[in-house]
Structure formats: C-alpha cells, structure tokens
Design an enzyme around this catalytic site. Structure first.
Site, short mmCIF file in Angstrom:
data_model
loop_
_atom_site.label_atom_id
_atom_site.label_comp_id
_atom_site.label_asym_id
_atom_site.label_seq_id
_atom_site.Cartn_x
_atom_site.Cartn_y
_atom_site.Cartn_z
N GLU A 21 -15.25 -5.35 -48.66
CA GLU A 21 -14.40 -4.16 -48.45
C GLU A 21 -12.92 -4.53 -48.34
O GLU A 21 -12.57 -5.70 -48.17
CB GLU A 21 -14.85 -3.40 -47.19
CG GLU A 21 -14.71 -4.22 -45.91
CD GLU A 21 -14.52 -3.37 -44.66
OE1 GLU A 21 -13.61 -2.53 -44.64
OE2 GLU A 21 -15.29 -3.58 -43.69
N LYS A 84 -6.78 4.90 -45.86
CA LYS A 84 -8.05 4.28 -45.51
C LYS A 84 -9.12 5.18 -46.13
O LYS A 84 -9.26 6.33 -45.75
CB LYS A 84 -8.12 4.28 -43.98
CG LYS A 84 -9.35 3.72 -43.35
CD LYS A 84 -9.21 3.77 -41.82
CE LYS A 84 -10.56 3.89 -41.17
NZ LYS A 84 -10.47 4.24 -39.75
N ASP A 134 -16.94 11.84 -32.58
CA ASP A 134 -16.21 10.96 -33.50
C ASP A 134 -17.20 9.90 -33.99
O ASP A 134 -17.30 8.81 -33.44
CB ASP A 134 -14.99 10.33 -32.82
CG ASP A 134 -14.13 9.55 -33.81
OD1 ASP A 134 -14.59 9.36 -34.96
OD2 ASP A 134 -13.02 9.14 -33.43
N SER A 136 -18.42 7.63 -37.06
CA SER A 136 -17.92 7.08 -38.32
C SER A 136 -18.76 7.55 -39.50
O SER A 136 -20.00 7.59 -39.43
CB SER A 136 -17.95 5.56 -38.27
OG SER A 136 -17.62 5.04 -39.55
N ALA A 137 -18.07 7.88 -40.60
CA ALA A 137 -18.77 8.25 -41.84
C ALA A 137 -19.61 7.08 -42.36
O ALA A 137 -20.49 7.27 -43.19
CB ALA A 137 -17.77 8.70 -42.89
N ASP A 138 -19.35 5.86 -41.86
CA ASP A 138 -20.18 4.71 -42.27
C ASP A 138 -21.64 4.96 -41.96
O ASP A 138 -22.53 4.59 -42.74
CB ASP A 138 -19.77 3.43 -41.50
CG ASP A 138 -18.38 2.92 -41.86
OD1 ASP A 138 -17.77 3.45 -42.80
OD2 ASP A 138 -17.93 1.98 -41.16
N LYS A 155 -18.42 -3.36 -33.12
CA LYS A 155 -17.68 -3.82 -31.93
C LYS A 155 -18.02 -2.92 -30.76
O LYS A 155 -18.27 -1.73 -30.92
CB LYS A 155 -16.18 -3.71 -32.19
CG LYS A 155 -15.66 -4.81 -33.07
CD LYS A 155 -14.17 -5.02 -32.79
CE LYS A 155 -13.64 -6.17 -33.59
NZ LYS A 155 -13.24 -5.79 -34.95
N1 PSU Z 1 -14.81 -2.56 -37.50
C1 PSU Z 1 -14.24 -3.78 -37.50
N2 PSU Z 1 -13.28 -4.08 -38.43
C2 PSU Z 1 -12.90 -3.17 -39.38
C3 PSU Z 1 -13.53 -1.87 -39.38
C4 PSU Z 1 -14.48 -1.62 -38.43
O1 PSU Z 1 -14.58 -4.59 -36.66
O2 PSU Z 1 -12.01 -3.47 -40.21
C5 PSU Z 1 -13.15 -0.87 -40.46
C6 PSU Z 1 -14.24 -0.84 -41.55
O3 PSU Z 1 -13.62 -0.65 -42.80
C7 PSU Z 1 -15.03 0.40 -41.18
C8 PSU Z 1 -13.95 1.31 -40.64
O4 PSU Z 1 -15.72 0.97 -42.27
O5 PSU Z 1 -13.11 0.44 -39.89
C9 PSU Z 1 -14.51 2.42 -39.76
O6 PSU Z 1 -13.51 3.35 -39.48
P1 PSU Z 1 -13.90 4.80 -38.87
O7 PSU Z 1 -14.36 4.53 -37.49
O8 PSU Z 1 -12.63 5.60 -38.93
O9 PSU Z 1 -14.97 5.35 -39.77
MN MN Z 2 -13.75 8.30 -36.75
#
Ligand code: PSU
Ligand code: MN
Length: 304
Positions: A21, A84, A134, A136-138, A155
């Site tokens: 990524e 992002k 909140d 994550s879309a992941d 984390k």
């Molecule tokens: N966690 C990490 N390092 C990162 C990310 C998450 O330890 O760089 C990044 C990844 O690209 C992950 C994104 O997909 O943050 C998640 O962001 P959000 O919570 O806004 O979906």
């Molecule tokens: Mn988010």
C-alpha cells in the site's frame, strides 16, 4: 491502469506477486524513513520469492508497481494534503487527475482488479477507541474483496475487541501465523484469539485455494507478530497511546485524519523505538506474504 513490465509479465505467467500500500508511505511514516522502509519492503518481498507491486494513484492514473523515483515522489508528499484513498475516494482522485495514496481498503480493490491475491502491510484500520461508529472502511472491504492481507493486526490506538467483532460480522477469517493470539502491531499479542493458527505458507495457501473454489468474495487476514527482537515494551506503548487518544479527543481530531494524527503522535511519544518496530514488521510481513504467494503459485501449477 499502468504497471511495470516486470509486474505484467509475472501476472501473465502466474508467478507470485505481492501488492503493497501507499498510505503507509504518505500518512503512516515520516520522510525519509517512509521511502527507506517502502524500498526495503520491496526488497523483502523479492527475498521471499515474489515480485513487489506498490500501488498508488499518480496524476489520476492507477499504478500497480512503482519505480524508486515514484516512491521517493510519494514519500516527499508525507505531511501534505495528498488524498488518502479508501473505496469512496478512488473515483474522486482519478476523475480530478490527483495523486492518491491507497489505504488497505483502496489497495485491496486495485490489487484485485490487477489480479493480485497477496497484499502485505503493517496494520489495518479498525474501530476507534471511544468512537464506535468510526469504523475503518478496511474492515468492510475485507468482508467483500477476495484479497489476502498479511499484517501485524491493528494498533491498540484502536478498540481491538470491537475491531475483532466487526471482522467476524463481515465473515473475515483471522489467521494467526505461528501464533494463537492476534498480534497488536507493536506488541506480539492482544489477548484476543485468532480463528486458527497456521504455521507454514502451504497451510495458508490451502485456505486461499479452498476459499477460491467456493468463489467466496471475502478477504482473509493473516496476522504476523512483530519480530521478537524489535517488539516494544507494551506498557510504554500503551501509555503513549492513551495520551495520544486523549489529546486527539481534546483537540476534536476525528474521521480520516484520526489515524494519521494518532500514528504521528505515538511515534513522537515513543521516540525511535516504535519506528524501528514498524520497519521490522513491515519487512517481515513482506517476506511472509511473498512466501505464501510462492506456495500458492506452486500449488496452482501442480494442480493444472
Ligand atoms: N495503521 C497503521 N499504519 C498505517 C495505517 C493504519 O499502523 O499507515 C493506514 C492504512 O493505510 C490503513 C489506514 O488502511 O491507515 C486506515 O485509515 P482509516 O482508519 O481512516 O480507515
Ligand atoms: Mn475512520
């Protein structure tokens, strides 16, 4: 979509390829460590027996594989307003001719379109502590895109038990690679059980093949702990995370900026220690993803 000849040739020949990524470069690590780490991760993928393909959007074009100069270009954009790109953001960046760094979700989508099964990263997004909506879309992407993500869990800036529940709801198997508990990024364990422990690339490849035979459209999560020599003291990291989350709440930091802000703050509070762990686990995950991709490609050619 653009890809270097090496990636195109490997995909056409059914040789192992591992996606990487780009948000970790622009939003996860500071310059120049981000560039060094991204390049060393590509080297680790090669050492594991696969071709690396770092995925990003450059000037409105999807790239499946970057040159070192392109990685350097992205690395210098750390700390700027570069978009992002999760699922919702990709069409915006493309239509506007922007640069875009792909998150785990964004990278999964583009990897699948390119025909790449394995993807290595550090940590996935999850449910934020104290902000149960909140999410994550992941996590949602893992539920609907058939790509195998090799990572070190999430984390503990996140609510890990809630994150684990959401993965279960979306039908995402959590596999412990050589471990019985899901790792928590800097720390080797989280106290949360995995769905199954697997110890070899061949065992993981067998699960990927079984999912493929059923044409299930969900991802798999392979969780690998940070190498023991580089793991952080859990209490020290926890203290930094508690302080960072508290500060974020006080300053009203939420939404897509929350993850990058917390990552930067925790890194500052733990000095270089967390950065070293971060680099070590990224490289290790790259090698293991490559080992799995290689086992998968051998298994497939043996079957055909
Ligand atoms: N966690 C990490 N390092 C990162 C990310 C998450 O330890 O760089 C990044 C990844 O690209 C992950 C994104 O997909 O943050 C998640 O962001 P959000 O919570 O806004 O979906
Ligand atoms: Mn988010």
């Amino acid at each position: 979509m653009q890809a270097p000849d090496e990636v195109v040739a490997a995909l056409a020949a059914g040789q192992p390829v591992v996606a990487l990524e780009s948000t970790v470069i622009t939003h996860g690590l500071p310059y120049p460590d981000n560039v060094e780490t991204a390049v060393s991760m590509e080297t680790a993928v090669r050492a594991g027996g696969a071709v690396p393909a770092t995925i990003a959007i450059l000037h409105g074009t999807v790239h499946i594989g970057l040159t070192v100069d392109q990685i350097e270009y992205l690395g210098r954009l750390a700390g700027t307003a570069i978009r992002k790109c999760s699922r919702r953001d990709i069409p915006i960046a493309l239509a506007r001719g922007e640069d875009g760094a792909t998150t785990v979700a964004g990278t999964m989508i583009l990897a699948q379109q390119a025909g790449i099964e394995l993807f290595a990263t550090g940590g996935i997004g999850g449910v934020h502590r104290g902000h149960p909506f909140d999410i994550s879309a992941d996590l949602i992407e893992l539920g609907r895109t058939a790509v195998t993500v090799v990572c070190s869990g999430a984390k503990s800036i996140l609510d890990l038990p809630a994150t684990r529940e959401v993965l279960e709801t979306h039908g995402v198997p959590v596999i412990g690679y050589g471990v019985d508990e899901m790792p928590a990024f800097f720390a080797r364990s989280s106290g949360l059980p995995v769905d199954v422990r697997l110890d070899t690339p061949q065992q993981v490849a067998a699960v990927i093949l079984a999912r493929r035979q059923l044409a299930l459209q969900n991802g798999l999560l392979i969780t690998v702990p940070v190498p023991a020599a580089e793991a952080c003291d859990p209490e020290q990291v926890e203290a930094a995370i508690t302080q960072a989350t508290h500060e974020a709440d006080q300053q009203g930091i939420h939404g897509p900026t929350a993850t990058p802000w917390l990552l930067r703050r925790v890194m500052a509070l733990t000095n270089g220690r967390s950065l070293r762990a971060n680099t070590a686990l990224l490289q290790n995950n790259g090698t293991i993803a490559a080992n799995i991709a290689a086992a998968l490609s051998r298994g497939l050619s043996a079957n055909s």
